[in-house]
Design an enzyme around this catalytic site. Sequence first.
Site, short mmCIF file in Angstrom:
data_model
loop_
_atom_site.label_atom_id
_atom_site.label_comp_id
_atom_site.label_asym_id
_atom_site.label_seq_id
_atom_site.Cartn_x
_atom_site.Cartn_y
_atom_site.Cartn_z
N SER A 1 0.84 -1.20 0.00
CA SER A 1 0.00 0.00 0.00
C SER A 1 0.87 1.25 0.00
CB SER A 1 -0.88 0.01 1.25
OG SER A 1 -1.56 1.24 1.37
N TYR B 1 -1.54 -1.14 10.60
CA TYR B 1 -1.71 -1.33 9.15
C TYR B 1 -0.52 -0.76 8.39
CZ TYR B 1 -3.66 -1.29 4.47
OH TYR B 1 -3.85 -1.50 3.12
N1 LIG Z 1 -8.99 -0.66 -0.86
C1 LIG Z 1 -7.96 0.16 -0.63
O1 LIG Z 1 -8.13 1.40 -0.59
C2 LIG Z 1 -6.58 -0.41 -0.48
C3 LIG Z 1 -5.49 0.47 -0.58
C4 LIG Z 1 -4.20 -0.04 -0.46
C5 LIG Z 1 -4.01 -1.40 -0.24
N2 LIG Z 1 -5.09 -2.24 -0.14
C6 LIG Z 1 -4.83 -3.67 0.10
O2 LIG Z 1 -5.45 -4.43 -0.92
C7 LIG Z 1 -5.68 -5.77 -0.43
C8 LIG Z 1 -7.08 -6.19 -0.80
O3 LIG Z 1 -8.00 -5.38 -0.10
P1 LIG Z 1 -9.35 -4.85 -0.76
O4 LIG Z 1 -9.25 -3.38 -0.89
O5 LIG Z 1 -9.70 -5.65 -1.96
O6 LIG Z 1 -10.36 -5.12 0.46
P2 LIG Z 1 -11.54 -6.17 0.67
O7 LIG Z 1 -12.56 -5.99 -0.40
O8 LIG Z 1 -11.95 -6.02 2.08
O9 LIG Z 1 -10.83 -7.57 0.45
C9 LIG Z 1 -10.01 -8.17 1.43
C10 LIG Z 1 -9.85 -9.64 1.13
O10 LIG Z 1 -9.02 -10.22 2.14
C11 LIG Z 1 -9.67 -11.40 2.63
N3 LIG Z 1 -9.34 -11.68 4.03
C12 LIG Z 1 -9.51 -10.86 5.10
N4 LIG Z 1 -9.17 -11.50 6.22
C13 LIG Z 1 -8.77 -12.75 5.85
C14 LIG Z 1 -8.32 -13.89 6.57
N5 LIG Z 1 -8.18 -13.88 7.92
N6 LIG Z 1 -8.02 -15.02 5.87
C15 LIG Z 1 -8.17 -15.05 4.53
N7 LIG Z 1 -8.59 -14.01 3.80
C16 LIG Z 1 -8.89 -12.87 4.45
C17 LIG Z 1 -11.17 -11.09 2.49
O11 LIG Z 1 -11.91 -12.31 2.39
P3 LIG Z 1 -12.78 -12.99 3.55
O12 LIG Z 1 -13.35 -11.89 4.40
O13 LIG Z 1 -13.79 -13.77 2.79
O14 LIG Z 1 -11.81 -13.86 4.29
C18 LIG Z 1 -11.18 -10.37 1.14
O15 LIG Z 1 -11.23 -11.31 0.09
C19 LIG Z 1 -5.41 -5.72 1.07
O16 LIG Z 1 -4.13 -6.28 1.33
C20 LIG Z 1 -5.40 -4.23 1.39
O17 LIG Z 1 -4.60 -3.93 2.49
C21 LIG Z 1 -6.37 -1.78 -0.27
#
Ligand SMILES: NC(=O)c1ccc[n+]([C@@H]2O[C@H](COP(=O)([O-])OP(=O)(O)OC[C@H]3O[C@@H](n4cnc5c(N)ncnc54)[C@H](OP(=O)(O)O)[C@@H]3O)[C@@H](O)[C@H]2O)c1
Length: 266
Positions: free
Chosen positions: A144, A157
């Site tokens: 990130s 985080y």
């Molecule tokens: N959205 C943003 O603004 C942003 C910005 C920078 C970086 N990121 C990074 O991008 C990545 C994806 O996030 P996203 O934005 O797509 O958010 P999201 O829609 O909340 O997706 C998060 C994913 O992680 C999985 N997850 C969470 N806890 C877990 C666990 N204990 N075991 C296995 N899977 C788990 C969730 O699936 P389940 O709940 O079904 O397990 C979901 O598929 C993350 O690493 C996040 O830090 C996001």
Amino acid sequence: MSLPAATAESRVVITGASSGIGAALGESFARRGYSLILIARREDRLTELADRLRSRYLVDVDVIACDLADAAAREELLDQLKVRETSIICLNAGFATYGRIAELDAAREREQVALNVVAVHDFVVGLLPKMIFRGSGAILITGSTAGNQPSPNNSTYAASKAFANTLAESLHAELAGTGVSCTLLAPGPVRTEFGQVADLGAIEEHLPDFAWVSAEQAAEAALRGLAAGRRRIVPGVIAKVQDVGGRLTPRSILSPILRRVYGDMR
Ligand SMILES: NC(=O)c1ccc[n+]([C@@H]2O[C@H](COP(=O)([O-])OP(=O)(O)OC[C@H]3O[C@@H](n4cnc5c(N)ncnc54)[C@H](OP(=O)(O)O)[C@@H]3O)[C@@H](O)[C@H]2O)c1
């Protein structure tokens, strides 16, 4: 460097595939003919996505429900993956918390480190040796822009993503000449379930529309960068500005600004 070829036996593994960026990565790879292993906890979501990708793109998709923050479950999963052909690994599962670390639930903070840091590291040390032995493979790690800068009220985080960013960029250099590549996906704001899970509340509303990219845009940028063997991919113009600002602005200037920004917005 190009991506390993898509074959039915050789799979793309995607963690955090049940929503957001991970689900979009699944779609982007399937569209290019890659067969997949989708991992997250919510099996119903994974199954729904897998059914759609199979029928739309005629690829093979396996679903594995696993809590990656659980060490025993992770070990069992890695034992399964080690005996399979995995050509591309996308280490994407992650979540954030918001608030003063001393007031947040300690167990949830530890879970965050287990998922965002330890699980990513376990996958790398567990699956990379076979890729190097084979002389081909690609790893995508979702870090990130938050990992470049101090983020008050988002400390666990930001620290966890500093680990992800540094691990990915270190591996990018370390793996040169092995036939295996490692690329960092370092997004800024992406419209997913992320904010809801982190309970970011009004923070997201303060961000103008143009600051956001969609999960699909982030995933497509990731695939293009991975195929080109890039070190770091930052999707979107505003995120690129944040990325450079976070890395180059002296901490003495950045910290008080971010203290106000992250402290006052919710
Ligand atoms: N959205 C943003 O603004 C942003 C910005 C920078 C970086 N990121 C990074 O991008 C990545 C994806 O996030 P996203 O934005 O797509 O958010 P999201 O829609 O909340 O997706 C998060 C994913 O992680 C999985 N997850 C969470 N806890 C877990 C666990 N204990 N075991 C296995 N899977 C788990 C969730 O699936 P389940 O709940 O079904 O397990 C979901 O598929 C993350 O690493 C996040 O830090 C996001």
